[in-house]
Enzyme design. Structure first.
Site, PDB file in Angstrom:
ATOM      1  N   GLU A 189       0.820  -1.220   0.000  1.00 59.82           N
ATOM      2  CA  GLU A 189       0.000   0.000   0.000  1.00 59.82           C
ATOM      3  C   GLU A 189       0.852   1.269   0.000  1.00 59.82           C
ATOM      4  O   GLU A 189       0.355   2.342   0.314  1.00 59.82           O
ATOM      5  CB  GLU A 189      -0.958   0.033   1.196  1.00 59.82           C
ATOM      6  CG  GLU A 189      -1.523  -1.299   1.627  1.00 59.82           C
ATOM      7  CD  GLU A 189      -2.318  -2.032   0.552  1.00 59.82           C
ATOM      8  OE1 GLU A 189      -2.462  -1.507  -0.546  1.00 59.82           O
ATOM      9  OE2 GLU A 189      -2.797  -3.149   0.826  1.00 59.82           O
ATOM     10  N   GLY A 252     -11.537   2.836 -19.690  1.00 53.97           N
ATOM     11  CA  GLY A 252     -12.961   3.137 -19.778  1.00 53.97           C
ATOM     12  C   GLY A 252     -13.432   3.556 -21.149  1.00 53.97           C
ATOM     13  O   GLY A 252     -14.615   3.887 -21.332  1.00 53.97           O
ATOM     14  N   ASP A 328      -0.629  -1.723 -10.799  1.00 51.92           N
ATOM     15  CA  ASP A 328      -0.797  -3.140 -10.532  1.00 51.92           C
ATOM     16  C   ASP A 328      -0.675  -3.899 -11.850  1.00 51.92           C
ATOM     17  O   ASP A 328      -1.310  -3.538 -12.841  1.00 51.92           O
ATOM     18  CB  ASP A 328      -2.162  -3.421  -9.925  1.00 51.92           C
ATOM     19  CG  ASP A 328      -2.289  -2.911  -8.497  1.00 51.92           C
ATOM     20  OD1 ASP A 328      -1.249  -2.708  -7.855  1.00 51.92           O
ATOM     21  OD2 ASP A 328      -3.431  -2.710  -8.039  1.00 51.92           O
ATOM     22  N   TRP A 380      -0.716   5.073  -0.482  1.00 48.47           N
ATOM     23  CA  TRP A 380      -1.305   5.453  -1.759  1.00 48.47           C
ATOM     24  C   TRP A 380      -2.822   5.539  -1.664  1.00 48.47           C
ATOM     25  O   TRP A 380      -3.488   5.920  -2.618  1.00 48.47           O
ATOM     26  CB  TRP A 380      -0.918   4.459  -2.863  1.00 48.47           C
ATOM     27  CG  TRP A 380      -1.487   3.071  -2.703  1.00 48.47           C
ATOM     28  CD1 TRP A 380      -0.852   1.972  -2.210  1.00 48.47           C
ATOM     29  CD2 TRP A 380      -2.803   2.629  -3.056  1.00 48.47           C
ATOM     30  NE1 TRP A 380      -1.688   0.881  -2.220  1.00 48.47           N
ATOM     31  CE2 TRP A 380      -2.895   1.254  -2.740  1.00 48.47           C
ATOM     32  CE3 TRP A 380      -3.914   3.257  -3.607  1.00 48.47           C
ATOM     33  CZ2 TRP A 380      -4.044   0.495  -2.937  1.00 48.47           C
ATOM     34  CZ3 TRP A 380      -5.076   2.500  -3.804  1.00 48.47           C
ATOM     35  CH2 TRP A 380      -5.133   1.136  -3.479  1.00 48.47           C
TER      36      TRP A 380
END
Length: 503
Positions: A189, A252, A328, A380
């Site tokens: 994190e 998106g 990620d 983060w």
């Protein structure tokens, strides 16, 4: 070629410890989807770039928990079965969509080919697990590995002895798998508390990542932390958020494949995004030509964004600058179907635009190191503070985690020089109870009940074994530890003697 500056791509691979713990949305299905759609194509891309002579292509973090799963014989067998099922589902889709839109028929064929490629890749390069795939890339200098503490805890909430042990155990696990302990980490994190750089220095860690706001956005160079020689790199959010931000990003786009819309009889995803507010039943069939055009457009936009940012930073600081974009790994292919193709386009286009592509290690060697900095407590997550992992919603988990650590450290010392499998197992259960994943899932309301249950399971197992150890029931504790170890669990080599108890 002009020298516009330096770009570092950092990928972070992590999933909670999942085998034997149920199915989608947080079980083994998740692992095998990410394996098939992210890890196989991303590592194939890196391998191909390495064969072309490229070095320092990217920095790749793999958490010890995920590395253990990708090397686990159970997981390997189950992943192979899953790939075969994927191919069977594609065959079923071909029959189901035989009289449907031609785009759906083409999609079924494409899925069958993709599954076939993944099976061949798995049966050849991946048959013995992830470590034999990664190690040659590390040895050749194609990728820089990042490690991390065992079980992915939020380090600022750990007692100092537990924090040190978790970090040393995680780094030792990486050394077992790839032949050397990494000199850099992506801390879970990006959690940081002042003074942790000294923990890193003692463990041989020389560089780590923080989120950009921890440096007040001044991410143009690595920065030594405090009085140490450990440097931190800040994620450049202005660039990183072009791909994926809390509100927007390339995945998106209406042309890309929609992650959330399933054809339930086949388990495939036949639709494109179409529009943000378009319901699933009205989504249009996926069109690979439209998606390919979007990949080209977004790769060009990202490269232009990096170049503009590097020029802006150079003008501001009077020297060639650094941009670090970190994501990620699961974004590329798992969440964003077209992600690996976009990644390849970017990594091939940036050098042609005059940008040096390298690793965090390469950036330090190139001199991208600025003045020392005092870092604030940060992560983060939401607010860039600790609220996701230490907020009111998870106060019960935080209290339970603190109690586990206190009980762990209060256990009577073991026999000097004697390795006790029961102690190994109870430490493993304690560390799994302290995983940051549980708090994240609760705070973000993502399978919160599952997360609380997992934290409680491991906490209860720890308490059970700790009670036996305190009571001197060593034979019973050994039998119970063997049962738990046989059921499931990473880090069979975890050695509890490295954790000082009872002091």
């Amino acid at each position: 070629m002009t020298d516009e500056g330096t770009f570092c791509l950092v990928l972070h691979s992590h999933l909670p410890w999942l085998p034997h713990h149920g199915t989608w949305p947080v079980g083994e299905e998740w692992l095998y989807q990410a394996w098939a759609h992210s890890y196989l194509p991303v590592l194939d891309l890196v391998h191909r770039l390495g064969e072309e002579g490229r070095r320092d292509v990217l920095t790749l973090g793999v958490t010890p928990v995920l590395a253990a799963q990708l090397d686990d014989p159970y997981a390997l067998r189950a992943a192979h079965d899953w790939l075969g099922t994927w191919q069977l589902r594609a065959r079923h889709a071909a029959d189901r969509w035989r009289a449907a839109d031609p785009l759906l028929r083409d999609l079924a064929s494409a899925e069958h080919r993709a599954a076939g490629w993944a099976i061949e890749e798995f049966e050849t390069r991946w048959r013995h697990g992830f470590s034999p795939v990664l190690r040659p890339l590390v040895d050749a200098g194609v990728v820089e590995p990042l490690g991390g503490p065992a079980t992915h805890p939020f380090q600022p909430l750990l007692r100092e002895p537990v924090r040190r042990f978790a970090l040393e155990t995680g780094l030792a696990d990486s050394a077992r798998r790839i032949g050397r302990a990494p000199h850099g980490i992506w801390a879970p994190e990006c959690g940081y508390a002042p003074g942790m750089e000294h923990d890193y220095a003692r463990a041989g860690v020389r560089r780590f990542l923080v989120d950009g706001p921890a440096l007040r956005g001044d991410t143009h160079a690595a920065r030594p932390v405090g009085g140490s020689d450990v440097v931190c790199f800040g994620r450049d959010l202005e660039v990183t958020y072009r791909v994926w931000s809390p509100k927007a990003g390339y995945p998106g786009d209406p042309a890309y494949r929609d992650f959330h819309t399933f054809d339930h009889p086949t388990g495939l995803k036949p639709a494109r995004v179409t529009g943000r507010h378009v319901p699933p039943e009205r989504k249009r069939p996926y069109d690979p030509e439209q998606a390919a055009a979007a990949v080209t457009r977004h790769a060009e936009d990202f490269v232009a964004t990096v170049v503009d940012r590097l020029r802006e930073l150079r003008a501001r600081h009077g020297r060639p600058a650094l941009v670090v974009a970190a994501y990620d790994t699961e974004l590329f292919g798992h969440w964003w179907h077209e992600g690996p193709r976009w990644l390849e386009a970017v990594l091939r286009t940036l050098p042609a635009a005059g940008v040096r592509v390298t690793t965090l290690r390469g950036a330090v060697e190139a001199g991208h190191v600025g003045a020392p900095v005092e870092l604030p407590a940060s992560s983060w997550g939401s607010g860039k503070d600790w609220r996701v992992w230490d907020g009111e919603q998870v106060s019960d988990l935080v209290a339970a985690g603190a109690a586990v650590q206190d009980e762990l450290l209060a256990l009577p010392p073991g026999t000097p020089g004697h390795r006790d499998p029961a102690r190994d197992q109870l430490v493993r259960e304690a560390l799994l109870a302290l995983s940051s994943d549980w708090a994240f899932m609760v705070t973000k309301d993502s399978a919160a009940d599952y997360a609380r249950r997992r934290a409680k399971i491991h906490g209860d197992r720890f308490g059970e074994l700790a009670g036996m150890v305190r009571g001197g029931n060593h034979e019973r504790a050994a039998r119970r530890a063997a049962e738990l170890r046989a059921a499931d669990g990473p880090f069979g080599h975890l050695d509890a003697r490295g954790l000082a108890c009872g002091s």
